[in-house]
Structure formats: structure tokens, C-alpha cells
Design a protein around this motif. Structure first.
Motif, PDB file in Angstrom:
ATOM      1  N   ARG A   1       0.859  -1.188   0.000  1.00 41.10           N
ATOM      2  CA  ARG A   1       0.000   0.000   0.000  1.00 41.10           C
ATOM      3  C   ARG A   1       0.886   1.226   0.000  1.00 41.10           C
ATOM      4  O   ARG A   1       2.073   1.140   0.306  1.00 41.10           O
ATOM      5  N   ILE A   2       0.302   2.364  -0.360  1.00 39.12           N
ATOM      6  CA  ILE A   2       1.045   3.608  -0.237  1.00 39.12           C
ATOM      7  C   ILE A   2       0.790   4.197   1.147  1.00 39.12           C
ATOM      8  O   ILE A   2      -0.172   3.826   1.836  1.00 39.12           O
ATOM      9  N   GLY A   3       1.655   5.092   1.563  1.00 40.68           N
ATOM     10  CA  GLY A   3       1.567   5.643   2.905  1.00 40.68           C
ATOM     11  C   GLY A   3       0.516   6.733   3.035  1.00 40.68           C
ATOM     12  O   GLY A   3      -0.004   7.254   2.046  1.00 40.68           O
ATOM     13  N   GLN A   4       0.223   7.081   4.273  1.00 42.79           N
ATOM     14  CA  GLN A   4      -0.686   8.181   4.584  1.00 42.79           C
ATOM     15  C   GLN A   4       0.121   9.329   5.193  1.00 42.79           C
ATOM     16  O   GLN A   4       1.093   9.091   5.924  1.00 42.79           O
ATOM     17  N   PRO A   5      -0.268  10.564   4.914  1.00 39.60           N
ATOM     18  CA  PRO A   5       0.508  11.710   5.404  1.00 39.60           C
ATOM     19  C   PRO A   5       0.773  11.706   6.906  1.00 39.60           C
ATOM     20  O   PRO A   5       1.866  12.055   7.353  1.00 39.60           O
ATOM     21  N   HIS A   6      -0.216  11.272   7.708  1.00 40.67           N
ATOM     22  CA  HIS A   6      -0.030  11.305   9.159  1.00 40.67           C
ATOM     23  C   HIS A   6       1.043  10.317   9.612  1.00 40.67           C
ATOM     24  O   HIS A   6       1.668  10.508  10.669  1.00 40.67           O
ATOM     25  N   GLU A   7       1.297   9.278   8.808  1.00 41.04           N
ATOM     26  CA  GLU A   7       2.325   8.310   9.177  1.00 41.04           C
ATOM     27  C   GLU A   7       3.722   8.913   9.035  1.00 41.04           C
ATOM     28  O   GLU A   7       4.626   8.605   9.816  1.00 41.04           O
ATOM     29  N   VAL A   8       3.885   9.771   8.048  1.00 43.12           N
ATOM     30  CA  VAL A   8       5.151  10.493   7.907  1.00 43.12           C
ATOM     31  C   VAL A   8       5.273  11.544   8.996  1.00 43.12           C
ATOM     32  O   VAL A   8       6.324  11.718   9.619  1.00 43.12           O
ATOM     33  N   ALA A   9       4.173  12.230   9.249  1.00 42.64           N
ATOM     34  CA  ALA A   9       4.181  13.317  10.245  1.00 42.64           C
ATOM     35  C   ALA A   9       4.581  12.826  11.625  1.00 42.64           C
ATOM     36  O   ALA A   9       5.296  13.531  12.354  1.00 42.64           O
ATOM     37  N   SER A  10       4.169  11.637  11.994  1.00 39.05           N
ATOM     38  CA  SER A  10       4.473  11.146  13.339  1.00 39.05           C
ATOM     39  C   SER A  10       5.975  10.998  13.544  1.00 39.05           C
ATOM     40  O   SER A  10       6.503  11.280  14.630  1.00 39.05           O
ATOM     41  N   ALA A  11       6.688  10.581  12.504  1.00 34.60           N
ATOM     42  CA  ALA A  11       8.145  10.466  12.602  1.00 34.60           C
ATOM     43  C   ALA A  11       8.786  11.840  12.731  1.00 34.60           C
ATOM     44  O   ALA A  11       9.722  12.036  13.512  1.00 34.60           O
ATOM     45  N   VAL A  12       8.270  12.801  11.978  1.00 30.49           N
ATOM     46  CA  VAL A  12       8.809  14.161  12.024  1.00 30.49           C
ATOM     47  C   VAL A  12       8.599  14.772  13.402  1.00 30.49           C
ATOM     48  O   VAL A  12       9.510  15.386  13.969  1.00 30.49           O
ATOM     49  N   VAL A  13       7.404  14.611  13.943  1.00 26.70           N
ATOM     50  CA  VAL A  13       7.096  15.195  15.255  1.00 26.70           C
ATOM     51  C   VAL A  13       8.039  14.635  16.312  1.00 26.70           C
ATOM     52  O   VAL A  13       8.529  15.372  17.180  1.00 26.70           O
ATOM     53  N   TYR A  14       8.313  13.345  16.244  1.00 26.58           N
ATOM     54  CA  TYR A  14       9.255  12.776  17.216  1.00 26.58           C
ATOM     55  C   TYR A  14      10.642  13.392  17.078  1.00 26.58           C
ATOM     56  O   TYR A  14      11.264  13.776  18.082  1.00 26.58           O
ATOM     57  N   LEU A  15      11.140  13.493  15.863  1.00 25.84           N
ATOM     58  CA  LEU A  15      12.482  14.045  15.661  1.00 25.84           C
ATOM     59  C   LEU A  15      12.569  15.520  16.053  1.00 25.84           C
ATOM     60  O   LEU A  15      13.663  16.032  16.302  1.00 25.84           O
ATOM     61  N   CYS A  16      11.438  16.190  16.129  1.00 26.79           N
ATOM     62  CA  CYS A  16      11.398  17.587  16.558  1.00 26.79           C
ATOM     63  C   CYS A  16      11.255  17.729  18.069  1.00 26.79           C
ATOM     64  O   CYS A  16      11.269  18.850  18.593  1.00 26.79           O
ATOM     65  N   SER A  17      11.121  16.635  18.770  1.00 21.62           N
ATOM     66  CA  SER A  17      10.825  16.678  20.203  1.00 21.62           C
ATOM     67  C   SER A  17      12.076  16.867  21.038  1.00 21.62           C
ATOM     68  O   SER A  17      13.200  16.693  20.574  1.00 21.62           O
ATOM     69  N   GLU A  18      11.865  17.206  22.305  1.00 22.09           N
ATOM     70  CA  GLU A  18      12.972  17.301  23.258  1.00 22.09           C
ATOM     71  C   GLU A  18      13.637  15.935  23.435  1.00 22.09           C
ATOM     72  O   GLU A  18      14.857  15.839  23.608  1.00 22.09           O
ATOM     73  N   GLU A  19      12.838  14.883  23.378  1.00 17.95           N
ATOM     74  CA  GLU A  19      13.339  13.535  23.631  1.00 17.95           C
ATOM     75  C   GLU A  19      14.305  13.048  22.555  1.00 17.95           C
ATOM     76  O   GLU A  19      15.075  12.108  22.793  1.00 17.95           O
TER      77      GLU A  19
END
Length: 266
Positions: free
Chosen positions: A230-248
Motif C-alpha cells: 500500500r502507499i503511505g498516509q501523510p499522518h504516518e510520515v508526520a508522526s516520525a517528524v514530530v518525534y524528531l522535533c521533540s525534546e526527547e
């Protein structure tokens, strides 16, 4: 630095008006960030910002103020537009502490049928765009001793993609650029990482595919090439980005993460 201040960090997302960029804006806002939604298409940017502000307190930390988002006109292929957009962000929200370069563009064409005007457009948007925004945001990040940069690459930049020679080259450049920035600012509290989507259900993919006579076959072939079929969904990419932008994610830098259902494994 207090937890509340951390929650209020200012994020700038280019290409935030639709697709993956829009989901990144929503995800960052839910994490408590104030978000500048930058896009060439102002109606989309305005809609994304309005959605964030309507959701309001879903991303509150400690009972603080609701998330705040603004729409910013920005053409990443134009240095003056980038500079003016950054001034607007700083004026309304403050210095940018989180930068996500998501704006992109392409058309499917065999390399032999392309010309220099096409090359220039692809490179100006997909490669020089992140150069312009990073160059504009880095000084304030260095001064603050904190920064998160996430550049949206592509699996095309890792393994190549037929019909996307110039785009693949530009995205490969983005990956190498990201690693170099990561090295240069590693001791300044700033991280830089690349997230590489595989085929993803976005308006851009639909535009690229619909420009051909066999758009359904193209998207179907893309899905079949992915191990998850299947092809991906935008929110699946976004979740990785949000993590990499986090303090953690403060000890993760110079990395290239594919979000592609296993299309690229490394």
C-alpha cells in the motif's frame, strides 16, 4: 528552561498547506508547539492554521494557552520571499526553534525529455529551498543553544526513481546537506535529520500521476513495490517528524529515516 517554555517552541513548516506538511503542522501543534504554516498557496496555509486554532487546547501543557498557528506566504524558490516570511514569523511568534522543510514539487518525465528550465525549477524548490530556510533560521538556533531541523527527503533520493532523475538528485542532495549541517552544529544543541517518505497519498502524488495517461496504473505499481502493498498516509510520515522535533530526540542527529512501508531498508 521550563517545561512550559519548551512546549511553546516556535515551529516553521514549509509546504504546510496540504498533504504531509499539513499533517506535520497538526502534529506539532498537538505536541504544544506554536506553528507557522508557510506555503506558496495561502488558502491552504490559512486553512491549516485555522484548523490548528480551532482544535485549540488539544495540545495544551499544564493548562496554558491554546496552540497558536499563523499562515505565512512563502515561496521557497525565492530568497526574498523566504526572508520576508521569516521576518513575519519572528514578528508574530518569535525566533524559529523548529524547522521542517516539506515544500516540494516534481513531474514524472524521462530525463532525456527534460530541459534546463525544468531542472532549475526542481532544484530551486526541492534543494535550494531547504538551503534558504536553514540559512535564515540557523543563527537564532545557535544563539538560543537549541534547534531541531527536519528535512523531508524521499526514498527516490536514496535508491533512485525512474522518471524522477532530477528530483531524485535534489533529494539525495538534501540528505547529504542534512548530514553536513548535523555535523557543523552538533555541539550547539541543534539536531538535523532527514525523513524520507515512500509513495504517499498526497495531492502532489495525485497531480504527478494524473499528468500521465495511466495514473491508476502508476499508483498501483507504486503500491505493489512496497512490501506492505500500500502507499503511505501523510499522518504516518508526520508522526516520525514530530518525534524528531521533540525534546526527547536530542541525541539523534544526522540520520535518514525512511517512512515507506519497507520500500527502502537500511
Amino acid at each position: 528552561m521550563t517545561e512550559q517554555h519548551n512546549a511553546d517552541r516556535v515551529a516553521l513548516v514549509t509546504g504546510g498547506g496540504r498533504g504531509i506538511g499539513r499533517e506535520i503542522c497538526l502534529g506539532l501543534a498537538r505536541a504544544g508547539r506554536r506553528v507557522a504554516v508557510a506555503d506558496l498557496r495561502m488558502p491552504g496555509a490559512t486553512q491549516t492554521a485555522a484548523t490548528v486554532n480551532t482544535e485549540g487546547g488539544s495540545g495544551r501543557h499544564g493548562g496554558g494557552e491554546p496552540n497558536r498557528a499563523i499562515a505565512v506566504a512563502m515561496d521557497v524558490s525565492d530568497s526574498d520571499s523566504v526572508a520576508q516570511g521569516l521576518l513575519a514569523v519572528v514578528d508574530e511568534l518569535g525566533p524559529v526553534e523548529i524547522l521542517v522543510n516539506c515544500a516540494g514539487w516534481d513531474e514524472l518525465k524521462p530525463f532525456g525529455t527534460t530541459d534546463e528550465a525544468f531542472w532549475d525549477r526542481v532544484i530551486e524548490i526541492n534543494y535550494k529551498g531547504p538551503l534558504r530556510t536553514t540559512h535564515g533560521c540557523l543563527p537564532a538556533m545557535i544563539e538560543a543553544g537549541f534547534g531541531r531541523i527536519v528535512n523531508i527527503g524521499s526514498d527516490a533520493g536514496r535508491v533512485g526513481s525512474s522518471g524522477e532523475a532530477v528530483y531524485s538528485g535534489a533529494k539525495g542532495g538534501v540528505i547529504a546537506f542534512t548530514k553536513t549541517i548535523a555535523r557543523e552544529v552538533a555541539r550547539r544543541g541543534i539536531t538535523a535529520n532527514a525523513v524520507c517518505p515512500g509513495p504517499t497519498d498526497t495531492p502532489l502524488l495525485e497531480e504527478i500521476a494524473s499528468a500521465t495517461a495511466t495514473s491508476d496504473k502508476i499508483i498501483g505499481a507504486m503500491a505493489r513495490a512496497v512490501p506492505m502493498k500500500r502507499i503511505g498516509q501523510p499522518h504516518e510520515v508526520a508522526s516520525a517528524v514530530v518525534y524528531l522535533c521533540s525534546e526527547e530526540a536530542g541525541f539523534i542527529t544526522g540520520q535518514t529515516l525512511s517512512v515507506s512501508g519497507g520500500l527502502t531498508m537500511a
